[in-house]
Design a protein around this motif. Structure first.
Motif, PDB file in Angstrom:
ATOM      1  N   ASP A 116       0.844  -1.193   0.000  1.00  0.00           N
ATOM      2  CA  ASP A 116       0.000   0.000   0.000  1.00  0.00           C
ATOM      3  C   ASP A 116       0.879   1.242   0.000  1.00  0.00           C
ATOM      4  OD1 ASP A 116       0.933  -0.180   2.561  1.00  0.00           O
ATOM      5  OD2 ASP A 116      -0.974   0.169   3.537  1.00  0.00           O
ATOM      6  N   LEU A 117       0.316   2.337  -0.504  1.00  0.00           N
ATOM      7  CA  LEU A 117       1.043   3.591  -0.511  1.00  0.00           C
ATOM      8  C   LEU A 117       0.091   4.755  -0.338  1.00  0.00           C
ATOM      9  CD1 LEU A 117       1.786   4.994  -3.894  1.00  0.00           C
ATOM     10  CD2 LEU A 117       1.332   2.586  -3.898  1.00  0.00           C
ATOM     11  N   GLU A 118       0.638   5.851   0.173  1.00  0.00           N
ATOM     12  CA  GLU A 118      -0.143   7.056   0.403  1.00  0.00           C
ATOM     13  C   GLU A 118      -0.039   7.955  -0.821  1.00  0.00           C
ATOM     14  OE1 GLU A 118      -0.531   9.886   4.181  1.00  0.00           O
ATOM     15  OE2 GLU A 118       1.353  10.141   3.103  1.00  0.00           O
ATOM     16  N   VAL A 119      -1.195   8.417  -1.297  1.00  0.00           N
ATOM     17  CA  VAL A 119      -1.228   9.278  -2.472  1.00  0.00           C
ATOM     18  C   VAL A 119      -2.038  10.530  -2.138  1.00  0.00           C
ATOM     19  CG1 VAL A 119      -1.030   7.353  -4.078  1.00  0.00           C
ATOM     20  CG2 VAL A 119      -3.274   8.178  -3.460  1.00  0.00           C
ATOM     21  N   GLY A 120      -1.757  11.595  -2.873  1.00  0.00           N
ATOM     22  CA  GLY A 120      -2.541  12.807  -2.761  1.00  0.00           C
ATOM     23  C   GLY A 120      -3.699  12.739  -3.731  1.00  0.00           C
ATOM     24  N   ILE A 121      -4.637  13.658  -3.592  1.00  0.00           N
ATOM     25  CA  ILE A 121      -5.798  13.664  -4.467  1.00  0.00           C
ATOM     26  C   ILE A 121      -6.134  15.117  -4.800  1.00  0.00           C
ATOM     27  CG2 ILE A 121      -7.351  13.529  -2.482  1.00  0.00           C
ATOM     28  CD1 ILE A 121      -9.283  11.945  -4.258  1.00  0.00           C
ATOM     29  N   ILE A 122      -6.452  15.389  -6.061  1.00  0.00           N
ATOM     30  CA  ILE A 122      -6.804  16.736  -6.491  1.00  0.00           C
ATOM     31  C   ILE A 122      -8.314  16.911  -6.336  1.00  0.00           C
ATOM     32  CG2 ILE A 122      -6.898  18.320  -8.433  1.00  0.00           C
ATOM     33  CD1 ILE A 122      -4.322  17.147  -9.439  1.00  0.00           C
ATOM     34  N   LEU A 123      -8.696  17.908  -5.515  1.00  0.00           N
ATOM     35  CA  LEU A 123     -10.105  18.184  -5.241  1.00  0.00           C
ATOM     36  C   LEU A 123     -10.392  19.655  -5.473  1.00  0.00           C
ATOM     37  CD1 LEU A 123     -10.431  16.279  -1.863  1.00  0.00           C
ATOM     38  CD2 LEU A 123     -11.247  15.504  -4.073  1.00  0.00           C
ATOM     39  N   SER A 124     -11.642  19.968  -5.780  1.00  0.00           N
ATOM     40  CA  SER A 124     -12.057  21.365  -5.868  1.00  0.00           C
ATOM     41  C   SER A 124     -12.434  21.851  -4.465  1.00  0.00           C
ATOM     42  CB  SER A 124     -13.232  21.515  -6.832  1.00  0.00           C
ATOM     43  OG  SER A 124     -14.367  20.879  -6.308  1.00  0.00           O
ATOM     44  N   GLY A 125     -12.645  23.146  -4.317  1.00  0.00           N
ATOM     45  CA  GLY A 125     -12.931  23.722  -3.003  1.00  0.00           C
ATOM     46  C   GLY A 125     -14.198  23.192  -2.368  1.00  0.00           C
ATOM     47  N   SER A 126     -15.266  23.046  -3.154  1.00  0.00           N
ATOM     48  CA  SER A 126     -16.520  22.569  -2.575  1.00  0.00           C
ATOM     49  C   SER A 126     -16.409  21.104  -2.151  1.00  0.00           C
ATOM     50  CB  SER A 126     -17.672  22.748  -3.558  1.00  0.00           C
ATOM     51  OG  SER A 126     -17.482  21.960  -4.715  1.00  0.00           O
ATOM     52  N   GLU A 127     -15.549  20.330  -2.816  1.00  0.00           N
ATOM     53  CA  GLU A 127     -15.360  18.927  -2.426  1.00  0.00           C
ATOM     54  C   GLU A 127     -14.678  18.832  -1.067  1.00  0.00           C
ATOM     55  OE1 GLU A 127     -14.984  16.745  -6.754  1.00  0.00           O
ATOM     56  OE2 GLU A 127     -13.195  17.651  -5.885  1.00  0.00           O
ATOM     57  N   VAL A 128     -13.676  19.668  -0.832  1.00  0.00           N
ATOM     58  CA  VAL A 128     -12.977  19.649   0.455  1.00  0.00           C
ATOM     59  C   VAL A 128     -13.923  20.078   1.571  1.00  0.00           C
ATOM     60  CG1 VAL A 128     -11.064  20.625   1.774  1.00  0.00           C
ATOM     61  CG2 VAL A 128     -10.753  20.065  -0.634  1.00  0.00           C
ATOM     62  N   LYS A 129     -14.721  21.108   1.321  1.00  0.00           N
ATOM     63  CA  LYS A 129     -15.671  21.570   2.340  1.00  0.00           C
ATOM     64  C   LYS A 129     -16.725  20.506   2.628  1.00  0.00           C
ATOM     65  CE  LYS A 129     -15.160  26.481   1.690  1.00  0.00           C
ATOM     66  NZ  LYS A 129     -15.839  27.760   1.565  1.00  0.00           N
ATOM     67  N   ALA A 130     -17.167  19.801   1.594  1.00  0.00           N
ATOM     68  CA  ALA A 130     -18.146  18.734   1.795  1.00  0.00           C
ATOM     69  C   ALA A 130     -17.537  17.592   2.597  1.00  0.00           C
ATOM     70  CB  ALA A 130     -18.651  18.226   0.449  1.00  0.00           C
ATOM     71  N   LEU A 131     -16.262  17.282   2.349  1.00  0.00           N
ATOM     72  CA  LEU A 131     -15.601  16.216   3.109  1.00  0.00           C
ATOM     73  C   LEU A 131     -15.410  16.622   4.564  1.00  0.00           C
ATOM     74  CD1 LEU A 131     -12.941  14.941   0.569  1.00  0.00           C
ATOM     75  CD2 LEU A 131     -15.013  13.774   1.317  1.00  0.00           C
ATOM     76  N   ARG A 132     -15.161  17.885   4.818  1.00  0.00           N
ATOM     77  CA  ARG A 132     -15.013  18.340   6.204  1.00  0.00           C
ATOM     78  C   ARG A 132     -16.347  18.270   6.949  1.00  0.00           C
ATOM     79  NH1 ARG A 132     -10.115  19.708   7.405  1.00  0.00           N
ATOM     80  NH2 ARG A 132      -8.771  20.737   5.902  1.00  0.00           N
ATOM     81  N   GLU A 133     -17.451  18.513   6.245  1.00  0.00           N
ATOM     82  CA  GLU A 133     -18.769  18.503   6.854  1.00  0.00           C
ATOM     83  C   GLU A 133     -19.351  17.096   6.960  1.00  0.00           C
ATOM     84  OE1 GLU A 133     -21.997  20.634   5.101  1.00  0.00           O
ATOM     85  OE2 GLU A 133     -21.373  22.460   6.115  1.00  0.00           O
ATOM     86  N   LYS A 134     -19.329  16.380   5.843  1.00  0.00           N
ATOM     87  CA  LYS A 134     -19.968  15.068   5.759  1.00  0.00           C
ATOM     88  C   LYS A 134     -18.906  14.023   5.478  1.00  0.00           C
ATOM     89  CE  LYS A 134     -24.037  17.162   3.806  1.00  0.00           C
ATOM     90  NZ  LYS A 134     -24.715  17.453   2.585  1.00  0.00           N
ATOM     91  N   SER A 135     -19.322  12.929   4.911  1.00  0.00           N
ATOM     92  CA  SER A 135     -18.351  11.906   4.550  1.00  0.00           C
ATOM     93  C   SER A 135     -18.512  11.541   3.087  1.00  0.00           C
ATOM     94  CB  SER A 135     -18.534  10.666   5.421  1.00  0.00           C
ATOM     95  OG  SER A 135     -19.798  10.119   5.196  1.00  0.00           O
ATOM     96  N   GLY A 136     -17.449  11.029   2.533  1.00  0.00           N
ATOM     97  CA  GLY A 136     -17.487  10.522   1.173  1.00  0.00           C
ATOM     98  C   GLY A 136     -17.600   9.012   1.215  1.00  0.00           C
TER      99      GLY A 136
END
Length: 159
Positions: free
Chosen positions: A30-50
């Motif tokens: 396994d490895l750790e990777v970054g992910i490219i998200l838009s601003g509303s996606e990050v805010k939605a992840l902070r509020e709810k879950s994906g």
């Protein structure tokens, strides 16, 4: 030891976990990777879950993509995002070539295991490289896990 450090960190937060990944696949690495998200996606992840339970990663045109992941819509967004779009994953060229070799030559699959906020508050994803398990492999894993639990009970109670 690193797990307790991550759990004690106030910024570390698990967003989504694919619990069936280790059940359906024999994860070798396994490895750790970054992910490219838009601003509303990050805010939605902070509020709810994906949700990454039905998603997978694929190497296409020299890039690593996360396919079929779900991020709930953010209601107060000025520019809303698409819920199930392809998202680009960030890896080094060497890691990308290793992933491509594993999938194309060895017939393995890239499976997202967990999506989380790291200690800096950035969204990261842990992906695993593994082969799909057959039904008899799943039964063997279950039997091994059950026997481990029975051993622990016997050692604890001394019966």
């Amino acid at each position: 030891m690193a797990k307790t450090q991550k759990n004690s960190d106030p910024n570390y937060k698990v967003i989504a976990e694919n619990r069936r990944a280790r059940f359906d696949y024999a994860i070798e690495d396994d490895l750790e990777v970054g992910i490219i998200l838009s601003g509303s996606e990050v805010k939605a992840l902070r509020e709810k879950s994906g949700n990454i339970a039905e998603s997978y990663a694929a190497v296409e045109d020299g890039e690593l993509w996360l396919v079929n992941s779900y991020i709930a819509p953010y209601e107060r967004a000025m520019f809303p995002h698409m819920e199930r779009r392809k998202r680009k994953l960030l890896v080094s060229k060497k890691q990308l070539s290793n992933l491509w070799n594993a999938t194309q030559r060895k017939g393995m699959t890239i499976v997202p295991i967990v999506m989380y906020f790291n200690h800096k508050g950035l969204v990261k994803m842990k992906v695993g490289i593994g082969k799909g398990k057959k039904n008899h492999d799943k039964r063997a894993t279950d039997a091994k896990r059950d026997w481990g639990r029975q051993k622990q009970r016997l050692l604890r109670h001394g019966d």
